[in-house]
Write a protein that holds these residues in place. Structure first.
Motif, short mmCIF file in Angstrom:
data_model
loop_
_atom_site.label_atom_id
_atom_site.label_comp_id
_atom_site.label_asym_id
_atom_site.label_seq_id
_atom_site.Cartn_x
_atom_site.Cartn_y
_atom_site.Cartn_z
N GLN A 13 0.76 -1.17 -0.04
CA GLN A 13 0.12 0.09 -0.04
C GLN A 13 0.90 1.33 -0.01
N CYS A 14 2.07 1.22 0.77
CA CYS A 14 2.89 2.48 0.60
C CYS A 14 3.51 2.79 -0.74
N ASP A 15 3.95 1.75 -1.25
CA ASP A 15 4.48 1.83 -2.68
C ASP A 15 3.53 2.04 -3.51
N LEU A 16 2.34 1.54 -3.63
CA LEU A 16 1.21 2.09 -4.41
C LEU A 16 0.91 3.50 -4.22
N LYS A 17 0.90 4.07 -2.92
CA LYS A 17 0.80 5.50 -2.76
C LYS A 17 1.85 6.46 -3.21
N GLU A 18 3.01 6.00 -3.10
CA GLU A 18 4.08 6.75 -3.13
C GLU A 18 4.79 6.44 -4.67
N MET A 19 4.36 5.57 -5.53
CA MET A 19 4.63 5.09 -6.66
C MET A 19 6.06 5.14 -6.87
N ALA A 20 6.58 4.31 -6.03
CA ALA A 20 8.10 4.02 -5.83
C ALA A 20 8.66 3.62 -7.25
N THR A 21 9.93 3.89 -7.39
CA THR A 21 10.47 3.74 -8.92
C THR A 21 10.77 2.29 -9.02
N ASN A 22 11.04 1.66 -7.87
CA ASN A 22 11.42 0.11 -8.01
C ASN A 22 10.14 -0.79 -7.64
N ARG A 23 8.86 -0.11 -7.74
CA ARG A 23 7.59 -0.74 -7.25
C ARG A 23 7.32 -2.19 -7.68
N VAL A 24 7.61 -2.27 -9.23
CA VAL A 24 7.48 -3.59 -9.62
C VAL A 24 8.07 -4.51 -9.42
N GLU A 25 9.32 -4.42 -9.02
CA GLU A 25 10.42 -5.35 -8.61
C GLU A 25 9.97 -5.69 -7.16
N ARG A 26 9.55 -4.84 -6.30
CA ARG A 26 9.19 -5.15 -5.19
C ARG A 26 7.84 -5.75 -5.00
N ASP A 27 7.10 -5.48 -5.85
CA ASP A 27 5.67 -6.25 -6.09
C ASP A 27 6.11 -7.76 -6.31
N ARG A 28 6.87 -8.09 -7.22
CA ARG A 28 7.29 -9.35 -7.75
C ARG A 28 7.73 -9.95 -6.62
N LEU A 29 8.76 -9.30 -5.65
CA LEU A 29 9.16 -10.12 -4.72
C LEU A 29 8.21 -10.34 -3.62
N ARG A 30 7.15 -9.69 -3.33
CA ARG A 30 6.15 -9.86 -2.42
C ARG A 30 5.25 -10.92 -2.85
N ARG A 31 5.12 -10.78 -4.12
CA ARG A 31 4.15 -12.05 -4.52
C ARG A 31 4.93 -13.62 -4.51
N LYS A 32 6.03 -13.31 -4.79
CA LYS A 32 6.97 -14.71 -4.39
C LYS A 32 6.93 -15.22 -2.98
N ARG A 33 6.81 -14.11 -1.97
CA ARG A 33 6.82 -14.24 -0.59
C ARG A 33 5.51 -14.82 -0.29
N VAL A 34 4.60 -14.07 -0.66
CA VAL A 34 3.09 -14.73 -0.37
C VAL A 34 2.92 -16.10 -0.94
N LEU A 35 3.20 -16.16 -2.19
CA LEU A 35 2.94 -17.71 -2.64
C LEU A 35 3.66 -18.71 -1.67
#
Length: 283
Positions: A13-35
Motif C-alpha cells: 500500500q505504501c509503494d502504491l501510494k508513493e509510486m516508488a520507482t522500483n515498485r514493480v520489482e518489489r511487487d514481484r518479490l512480495r508475490r513470491k513471498r506470499v505464494l
C-alpha cells in the motif's frame, strides 16, 4: 492475523501510494513471498487471504489477477466483508483480456480520458449490490468506485438530458492497461482505423500516439469525463453536423458528447477540425 503477511500488505500500500520507482520489482518479490506462505498453509484467517489477494491484484500477468480472485474468494467464503475485493479482482482479470466486465469497477484510458469499459449486460444492479459494488449508473458517473483513486468533480454541464461531469483524479491509476486493437478500416487518407473488443475505434499519429477516436457509451443520467492532468477545463454547448451536445476542452484535446437512441457518443480529437471531420465521416 499473519503479521508477516500484514507487513507485506502495508509495504504494498505504501509503494502504491508513493509510486516508488522500483515498485514493480518489489511487487514481484512480495508475490513470491506470499505464494510461499500460501503453499506453507500459513494463511489461517479471512483477512490473511484478503491481504494476499490485494498483493496479487497488483501483479502483471493473467495468472496474478486470477490468483487474486481465488484468494479473495477464499476470504469471502471465510466470512470477510465487504465482498467487493473478489469481484474487482475478477474484473481486472477480464479487463486484461479486453473482455466485458462482469461488475465494472475497472477503468482503462482512451485518448487520455479514463473510461469504464464495456459491461456484461447479464449483470444486473442487484447482483452488483450483493458484491458491495456501485450500480451501472454510478459506475458511468464514476461515483462510489471501490478501491480506486479518489476524484473530485471540477466541472459539469447539462444540455437536453445529457449531463457530463469532469472528474479529476488525485493521481494517475497505477494499473491502467494501454490501448490495443486491430485494424478494422482505413480513413480516406489511407490511415489505419483501429478497433478493440469494446468496439472503441481510433486513429493514431505517425509516431503511434493516439490522434482521434470515438466510442459509444451506454446511456446513464450522468457520464463522467475522467482525467488525471492539471489544466484548464472548459465545457460548453456545441453542435457538429446537426448533432447537439456538450464539448469538453482540456489539455489540447477536444471531446464532444452527444446522445442518440443507441447511447451516448464520445468523440475525442486534438483539434475541433479533426473532431468535426470524425463526427461527419465515421458517425
Amino acid at each position: 492475523m499473519n503479521l508477516k503477511l500484514k507487513r507485506l500488505f502495508d509495504e504494498d500500500q505504501c509503494d502504491l501510494k508513493e509510486m516508488a520507482t522500483n515498485r514493480v520489482e518489489r511487487d514481484r518479490l512480495r508475490r513470491k513471498r506470499v505464494l510461499e506462505m500460501v503453499e506453507a498453509e500459513e494463511l489461517t484467517e479471512a483477512i490473511d487471504y484478503i491481504h494476499a489477494a490485494i498483493i496479487f491484484q497488483h501483479g502483471e500477468s493473467l495468472n496474478d489477477w486470477w490468483q487474486a480472485h481465488i484468494l479473495a474468494m477464499e476470504g469471502v467464503k471465510m466470512g470477510f466483508e465487504p465482498k467487493w475485493i473478489a469481484a474487482v479482482a475478477l474484473d481486472r482479470w477480464l479487463l486484461r483480456q479486453s473482455l466485458p466486465l462482469k461488475y465494472g469497477n475497472q477503468v482503462t484510458t482512451f485518448g487520455g480520458i479514463y473510461r469504464i469499459p464495456k459491461l456484461d449486460e447479464k449483470t444486473l444492479n442487484q447482483e452488483r449490490a450483493l458484491w458491495d459494488l456501485p450500480s451501472k449508473e454510478e459506475l458511468l458517473a464514476f461515483k462510489n468506485l471501490r478501491g480506486f483513486v479518489n476524484s473530485d468533480i471540477v466541472s459539469a454541464k447539462e444540455v437536453d438530458g445529457l449531463s457530463i461531469n469532469v472528474r479529476k483524479l488525485e493521481r494517475p491509476p497505477a494499473h491502467s492497461p494501454t490501448l490495443e486493437g486491430e485494424i478494422c478500416d482505413y480513413t480516406k487518407e489511407g490511415k489505419p482505423v483501429y478497433q478493440n473488443k469494446y468496439d472503441w475505434k481510433w486513429v493514431n499519429k505517425e509516431d503511434g500516439a493516439f490522434d482521434y477516436g470515438w466510442m459509444l457509451i451506454p446511456y446513464a443520467p450522468v457520464i463522467a469525463h475522467v482525467i488525471a492532468e492539471d489544466d484548464d477545463i472548459f465545457l460548453k454547448q456545441a453542435s457538429f453536423k446537426k448533432r447537439k451536445g456538450i464539448l469538453v476542452s482540456h489539455k489540447l484535446k477536444e471531446t464532444f458528447y452527444f446522445k442518440e437512441d443507441k447511447g451516448i457518443w464520445a468523440v475525442t480529437a486534438h483539434t475541433l477540425e479533426d473532431l468535426e471531420n470524425t463526427v461527419s465521416t465515421h458517425l
